[in-house]
Design an enzyme around this catalytic site. Structure first.
Site, mmCIF file in Angstrom:
data_model
loop_
_atom_site.group_PDB
_atom_site.id
_atom_site.type_symbol
_atom_site.label_atom_id
_atom_site.label_comp_id
_atom_site.label_asym_id
_atom_site.label_seq_id
_atom_site.Cartn_x
_atom_site.Cartn_y
_atom_site.Cartn_z
ATOM 1 N N HIS A 18 6.867 5.434 5.272
ATOM 2 C CA HIS A 18 7.480 6.042 4.199
ATOM 3 C C HIS A 18 8.662 5.819 3.652
ATOM 4 O O HIS A 18 9.731 5.000 3.823
ATOM 5 C CB HIS A 18 8.045 7.928 5.692
ATOM 6 C CG HIS A 18 8.285 8.838 4.295
ATOM 7 N ND1 HIS A 18 7.023 9.747 3.577
ATOM 8 C CD2 HIS A 18 9.330 9.470 4.254
ATOM 9 C CE1 HIS A 18 7.632 11.235 3.330
ATOM 10 N NE2 HIS A 18 8.317 10.232 3.064
ATOM 11 N N MET A 58 -1.689 8.844 1.767
ATOM 12 C CA MET A 58 -1.444 10.065 0.952
ATOM 13 C C MET A 58 -1.821 11.300 2.024
ATOM 14 O O MET A 58 -2.724 11.995 1.323
ATOM 15 C CB MET A 58 -1.419 9.705 -0.695
ATOM 16 C CG MET A 58 -0.576 8.809 -0.975
ATOM 17 S SD MET A 58 0.665 8.906 -0.194
ATOM 18 C CE MET A 58 2.174 10.312 -0.837
HETATM 19 C C1 GAR Z 1 4.958 3.891 -0.452
HETATM 20 O O1 GAR Z 1 6.257 2.726 -0.792
HETATM 21 C C2 GAR Z 1 5.170 4.249 0.889
HETATM 22 O O2 GAR Z 1 5.885 4.103 1.761
HETATM 23 C C3 GAR Z 1 4.335 5.681 0.007
HETATM 24 O O3 GAR Z 1 3.582 5.212 -0.688
HETATM 25 C C4 GAR Z 1 4.069 3.907 -1.641
HETATM 26 C C5 GAR Z 1 3.058 3.128 -1.171
HETATM 27 O O4 GAR Z 1 2.606 1.838 -1.961
HETATM 28 N N1 GAR Z 1 3.673 6.205 1.389
HETATM 29 C C6 GAR Z 1 4.490 7.883 1.397
HETATM 30 O O5 GAR Z 1 4.557 8.375 0.732
HETATM 31 C C7 GAR Z 1 3.437 8.504 2.812
HETATM 32 N N2 GAR Z 1 4.347 9.481 2.767
HETATM 33 P P1 GAR Z 1 2.574 0.892 -2.074
HETATM 34 O O6 GAR Z 1 0.529 1.394 -2.669
HETATM 35 O O7 GAR Z 1 2.423 0.065 -3.387
HETATM 36 O O8 GAR Z 1 1.700 0.383 -0.602
#
Ligand code: GAR
Length: 212
Positions: A131, A112
């Site tokens: 994403h 992030m």
């Molecule tokens: C995921 O849904 C990913 O797509 C999002 O964070 C989440 C992490 O999940 N990423 C973003 O929003 C990037 N802009 P996780 O920690 O369970 O893998």
């Protein structure tokens, strides 16, 4: 699932060939729960992805991904962004850590932080991001909430090569997810994550294949 064809922008010169028999060496960047880190690790264990996780870098001391990495026996390094003077300084530390752990690819698995040219220059065409929307719709933070507020009936997730502009770069794979009438951000995100877990290991394999 929609797989992007080999458009000219996705054709990568063969300057860094990787024999397909050689596992690619991944450096994972994660900020949160780390479910994507876990599915990548499991895909490797299951022989579905010819790769090795060299290190998991995380930026929040309390991120659940740290426990997951521990449980999965993965090397992990905390680089707390609050302790760096600039985004560039954080990225320099990331590049150094990835080099120490001999990672060849950077996989942003729920990372992030906005990346800078420091990271992009160090891993040309070797940084992938996931994403939770069908880019180019809803880039940036809160993509799931943005989709709900906009009233779209279909959203999804995207794996793409990383370029400097946030959530831009050639798309490797997308998966569509319907928005249901009673969806909350949590229920919709949960269904999007099911698809993320399907396409992320596949997209990594596809990107590696294109360079081999
Ligand atoms: C995921 O849904 C990913 O797509 C999002 O964070 C989440 C992490 O999940 N990423 C973003 O929003 C990037 N802009 P996780 O920690 O369970 O893998």
């Amino acid at each position: 699932m929609i797989e992007a064809g080999l458009t000219p922008s996705l054709v990568v010169p063969d300057q860094v060939p990787i024999p397909s028999s050689t596992p690619i060496k991944l450096g994972l960047l994660a900020s949160g729960s780390g479910s994507n880190v876990e599915v990548i690790a499991k895909a490797i264990q299951a022989g579905q992805l010819n790769a090795q996780i060299q290190v998991v870098i995380y930026n929040n001391p309390t991120a659940k991904v740290a426990e997951r990495a521990e449980r999965l026996g993965l090397a992990k390094v905390l680089l707390n962004h609050r302790e760096f003077a600039s985004r560039e300084a954080l990225d320099q530390a990331i590049v150094k850590t990835l080099a120490t752990h001999q990672a060849d690819w950077v996989i942003m698995a729920g990372w992030m932080r906005i990346v800078t040219q420091e990271l992009i220059d160090a891993f040309p065409r070797r940084i992938l991001n996931i994403h939770p929307s069908l880019l180019p719709s809803f880039p940036g933070a809160n993509a799931v909430e943005q989709a709900l507020q906009s009233g779209v009936k279909i959203t999804g997730c995207t794996v793409h090569y990383v370029e400097l502009a946030v959530d831009s770069g050639p798309i490797i794979i997308q998966a569509a997810v319907p928005v249901l009438p009673d969806d909350t951000p949590a229920t919709l995100h949960q269904r999007i994550q099911v698809q993320e877990h399907r396409i992320f290991p596949l997209a990594i394999a596809l990107a590696a294949q294109r360079l081999s």
